[in-house]
Design a protein around this motif. Structure first.
Motif, PDB file in Angstrom:
ATOM      1  N   ILE A  31      35.007  50.347  36.426  1.00 13.46           N
ATOM      2  CA  ILE A  31      35.634  48.968  36.923  1.00 13.46           C
ATOM      3  C   ILE A  31      36.862  48.894  36.998  1.00 13.46           C
ATOM      4  N   ARG A  32      37.382  48.235  38.235  1.00  9.80           N
ATOM      5  CA  ARG A  32      38.811  48.032  38.489  1.00  9.80           C
ATOM      6  C   ARG A  32      39.464  47.015  37.827  1.00  9.80           C
ATOM      7  N   LEU A  33      40.622  46.972  37.541  1.00 13.38           N
ATOM      8  CA  LEU A  33      41.215  45.616  36.847  1.00 13.38           C
ATOM      9  C   LEU A  33      42.530  45.484  38.003  1.00 13.38           C
TER      10      LEU A  33
ATOM     11  N   TYR B  85      42.131  40.440  36.607  1.00 15.24           N
ATOM     12  CA  TYR B  85      40.984  40.198  37.300  1.00 15.24           C
ATOM     13  C   TYR B  85      39.972  41.484  37.122  1.00 15.24           C
ATOM     14  N   TRP B  86      38.695  41.227  36.574  1.00 21.48           N
ATOM     15  CA  TRP B  86      37.762  42.331  36.333  1.00 21.48           C
ATOM     16  C   TRP B  86      37.277  42.507  37.762  1.00 21.48           C
ATOM     17  N   VAL B  87      37.017  43.628  38.510  1.00 24.97           N
ATOM     18  CA  VAL B  87      36.617  43.914  39.852  1.00 24.97           C
ATOM     19  C   VAL B  87      35.502  44.474  39.746  1.00 24.97           C
ATOM     20  N   ASN B  88      34.325  43.863  39.925  1.00 28.52           N
ATOM     21  CA  ASN B  88      33.027  44.706  39.429  1.00 28.52           C
ATOM     22  C   ASN B  88      32.738  45.973  40.552  1.00 28.52           C
ATOM     23  N   GLY B  89      32.739  47.163  39.895  1.00 29.96           N
ATOM     24  CA  GLY B  89      32.140  48.137  40.562  1.00 29.96           C
ATOM     25  C   GLY B  89      30.763  48.390  40.970  1.00 29.96           C
ATOM     26  N   LEU B  90      29.842  47.732  40.063  1.00 28.60           N
ATOM     27  CA  LEU B  90      28.558  47.934  39.867  1.00 28.60           C
ATOM     28  C   LEU B  90      27.944  46.956  41.026  1.00 28.60           C
ATOM     29  N   LYS B  91      26.844  47.201  41.357  1.00 25.22           N
ATOM     30  CA  LYS B  91      26.265  46.496  42.509  1.00 25.22           C
ATOM     31  C   LYS B  91      25.448  45.284  42.104  1.00 25.22           C
ATOM     32  N   THR B  92      25.764  45.161  40.842  1.00 22.28           N
ATOM     33  CA  THR B  92      24.966  43.844  40.270  1.00 22.28           C
ATOM     34  C   THR B  92      25.456  42.467  40.707  1.00 22.28           C
TER      35      THR B  92
ATOM     36  N   SER C 134      27.660  41.439  28.644  1.00 19.46           N
ATOM     37  CA  SER C 134      26.526  40.764  28.372  1.00 19.46           C
ATOM     38  C   SER C 134      25.960  40.276  29.705  1.00 19.46           C
ATOM     39  N   GLY C 135      26.709  39.386  30.335  1.00 21.57           N
ATOM     40  CA  GLY C 135      26.034  39.103  31.707  1.00 21.57           C
ATOM     41  C   GLY C 135      25.509  40.120  32.594  1.00 21.57           C
ATOM     42  N   ILE C 136      26.309  41.193  32.542  1.00 26.38           N
ATOM     43  CA  ILE C 136      25.677  42.377  33.435  1.00 26.38           C
ATOM     44  C   ILE C 136      24.607  43.126  32.771  1.00 26.38           C
ATOM     45  N   ARG C 137      24.569  43.172  31.485  1.00 24.07           N
ATOM     46  CA  ARG C 137      23.461  43.850  30.962  1.00 24.07           C
ATOM     47  C   ARG C 137      22.151  42.996  31.060  1.00 24.07           C
ATOM     48  N   GLN C 138      22.148  41.888  30.860  1.00 20.75           N
ATOM     49  CA  GLN C 138      21.073  40.849  31.224  1.00 20.75           C
ATOM     50  C   GLN C 138      20.463  40.524  32.471  1.00 20.75           C
TER      51      GLN C 138
END
Length: 441
Positions: free
Chosen positions: A214-216, A226-233, A263-267
Motif C-alpha cells: 500500500i502506498r502512502l 492518504y492511503w492509496v490502495n494497491g489491492l484490486k479490491t 476491516s473494509g478490505i477484509r470484508q
C-alpha cells in the motif's frame, strides 16, 4: 465497524507496549523485604500535642537493606513487587495448565513435546522472571493467564468442533505492507520476504501470503496523508488521521483509521474472491502509530473479531533512542552494545517476535504467566526486547491444537532460518538443543 471486543482485545494490541502519560504506579517501598530486616524509626510516646523532638543533624539512611538469595548472593537493593493479587504459578499449577494426556501411545508421543528438558544444567523453559522496573507488565497488571483447557473451551463447542468465530476452515495469513520498507526496493523486499518465511515456519507451515504494498501519499499540506490502495479490491484513496509536529517534521498515524480501512478490505467481496482462504489480514509498517492523544505510541493493535491487525516496527530500530515525554523526539545513536549484529538483523529479529505474538492473539491465545515465553505481556520496549522467542509448553500445545502441525517438523524447519540471522542465531541453537533432548533416544 468492530464488534464488541473479547477479553483478549480489551487492551490495545492486546495490551502490548501501550505507553501513555498516565501517572506512574507508586512502588511499594518495602516490597518483599521481611519486616525484621527493615530499618525501624523510633517514635516518642505521648499525646498528640506533645512537644516534638528537635531535628538531629545525624543523617539517617533509609535505603533498602540488601536482599540475600538462598546462596547468600546480593540481588539488589530495590524490590519491585508484582501487581497486587499476582503470584508466580507453582509447578503443580503449571502442570495443570499444560493439561492431562490419555494412556494411549499417540497421547504419550504427544506428551513428550510438553515436558521440561534441560540444556546442560539449565532447563529449556525458565520461570516468569522478577520485575526489574515499575513499568514491567506484571508490576502493573494481575495477569489471569489461560490454561490449555480454558483455551479449548473458548474456541471449540462441546462436540469438539471449532466455533464459527475461530474461523478454523480458513488457513492463510495475509501480510499487507503499508508504506516504505528500507531505503531501496531490494532492501525492503528482503526484509518482507524474511518476515514471511519466519512467520510461515513459526506457525508450522501455515501458508503466509505477502500482498501488494500500500502506498502512502502526502497531501497538499504535511498534515494530510492518504492511503492509496494497491489491492484490486478498491481504487479509492482514503485519508488517514495523523498528528504532525512542525518543529521535528514528524508524523504519527492514528491506528483506528488504519484498522477501519483494513476491516473494509477484509470484508469486501472482491478480497474474499481474491483470497478465499484468508484467515486474517495483518498490516505491517515502519510508520509510527498512536491510539489516543496522551499516548507516546502504540506498537500495534489487533481486532480479533474482524481478524485484522496492524503493527509498526518503527520503535524497534536499535540505533534510535526515544523520548519518554514527547512522541516526536528521537535521538540517533550508533553505539549499540553488540557490534557483531547489523541494524537490519536486529530490527528484523525484533519484528519477527512482535508479529508472531500478535497473530497468536488472533488465534485466541492470551498472555502467558506460566513461563518466560514470547506470549508474555510487555509494558515497555526494554522488557519486550529481553523476552524469549520461543513458545512455552502451554502455548505450544494451544497452537498445535488450533493449527494441527507436527511439532518436530516445526522445530526442524525453524533452525535454518534462525541461524541465517545473527540476531536469531541463539534461538536457533536453543531449538537444536531442544530437539536433541526430545529425540536423543
Amino acid at each position: 465497524w468492530l464488534p464488541a471486543r473479547s477479553r483478549t482485545e480489551q487492551r490495545p494490541m492486546s495490551g502490548r507496549l501501550r505507553r501513555s502519560s498516565r501517572r506512574k504506579k507508586e512502588v511499594r517501598r518495602w516490597g518483599e523485604v521481611p519486616e525484621e530486616d527493615r530499618p525501624k524509626r523510633k517514635r516518642k510516646n505521648g499525646a498528640k500535642n506533645a512537644k516534638k523532638p528537635k531535628k538531629s543533624s545525624e543523617v539517617i539512611d533509609l535505603t533498602l537493606p540488601v536482599q540475600q538469595d538462598v546462596q547468600g548472593e546480593k540481588v539488589g537493593e530495590l524490590v519491585i513487587p508484582f501487581a497486587k493479587g499476582f503470584r508466580r504459578p507453582s509447578s503443580e499449577a503449571v502442570k495443570a495448565a499444560i493439561g492431562s494426556f490419555g494412556p494411549g501411545k499417540h497421547d504419550w508421543d504427544q506428551r513428550r513435546h510438553f515436558v521440561e528438558t534441560k540444556s546442560g544444567s539449565e532447563p529449556h523453559f525458565q520461570q516468569i522472571p522478577d520485575c526489574v522496573c515499575i513499568d514491567d507488565w506484571l508490576a502493573q497488571y494481575n495477569e489471569e493467564g489461560q490454561t490449555f483447557k480454558e483455551y479449548i473451551q473458548s474456541v471449540t463447542r462441546r462436540s469438539g468442533q471449532f466455533k464459527v468465530s475461530a474461523n478454523a476452515k480458513k488457513k492463510t495469513i495475509c501480510l499487507l505492507p503499508i508504506g516504505e520498507f528500507g531505503k531501496t526496493a531490494g532492501q525492503g523486499k528482503k526484509f518482507l520476504e524474511f518476515l514471511q518465511q519466519y512467520t510461515e515456519k513459526f506457525f508450522g507451515g501455515t501458508p503466509v501470503r505477502l500482498l501488494e504494498r500500500i502506498r502512502l501519499e502526502q497531501g497538499k499540506s504535511p498534515e494530510e496523508l492518504y492511503w492509496v490502495n494497491g489491492l484490486k479490491t478498491n481504487s479509492r484513496r482514503f485519508r488517514l488521521k495523523i498528528r504532525y509536529d512542525k518543529g521535528s517534521r514528524k508524523r504519527q498515524i492514528q491506528i483506528d483509521s488504519i484498522l477501519c480501512t483494513l476491516s473494509g478490505i477484509r470484508q469486501s467481496k472482491e478480497f474474499q474472491r481474491l483470497e478465499p482462504d484468508a484467515f486474517c489480514l495483518v498490516g505491517i509498517t515502519l510508520e509510527d502509530l498512536y491510539d489516543t492523544n496522551p499516548d507516546l505510541f502504540v506498537a500495534g493493535m489487533a481486532a480479533g473479531g474482524s481478524k485484522v491487525a496492524v503493527f509498526s516496527f518503527y520503535r524497534y530500530d536499535p540505533f534510535i533512542r526515544f523520548s519518554s515525554e514527547f512522541w516526536y523526539k528521537t535521538y540517533p545513536t550508533k553505539d549499540y552494545k553488540d557490534s557483531k549484529m547489523s541494524r537490519d538483523d536486529i530490527l528484523l529479529a525484533r519484528s519477527c517476535k512482535l508479529i508472531v505474538h500478535e497473530i497468536c492473539h488472533l488465534y485466541g491465545i492470551d498472555h502467558c504467566k506460566f513461563y518466560a515465553c514470547c506470549m508474555n505481556g510487555s509494558g515497555h520496549l526494554e522488557e519486550d526486547f529481553r523476552q524469549p522467542y520461543y513458545l512455552c509448553p502451554v502455548d505450544l500445545r494451544k497452537l498445535g491444537r488450533r493449527i494441527d502441525f507436527d511439532i518436530k517438523k516445526r522445530y526442524a524447519g525453524m533452525v535454518p532460518i534462525c541461524k541465517s540471522n545473527p540476531a536469531l542465531r541463539e534461538y536457533g541453537e536453543w531449538i537444536s538443543s531442544r530437539l536433541t533432548s526430545l529425540y536423543s533416544d
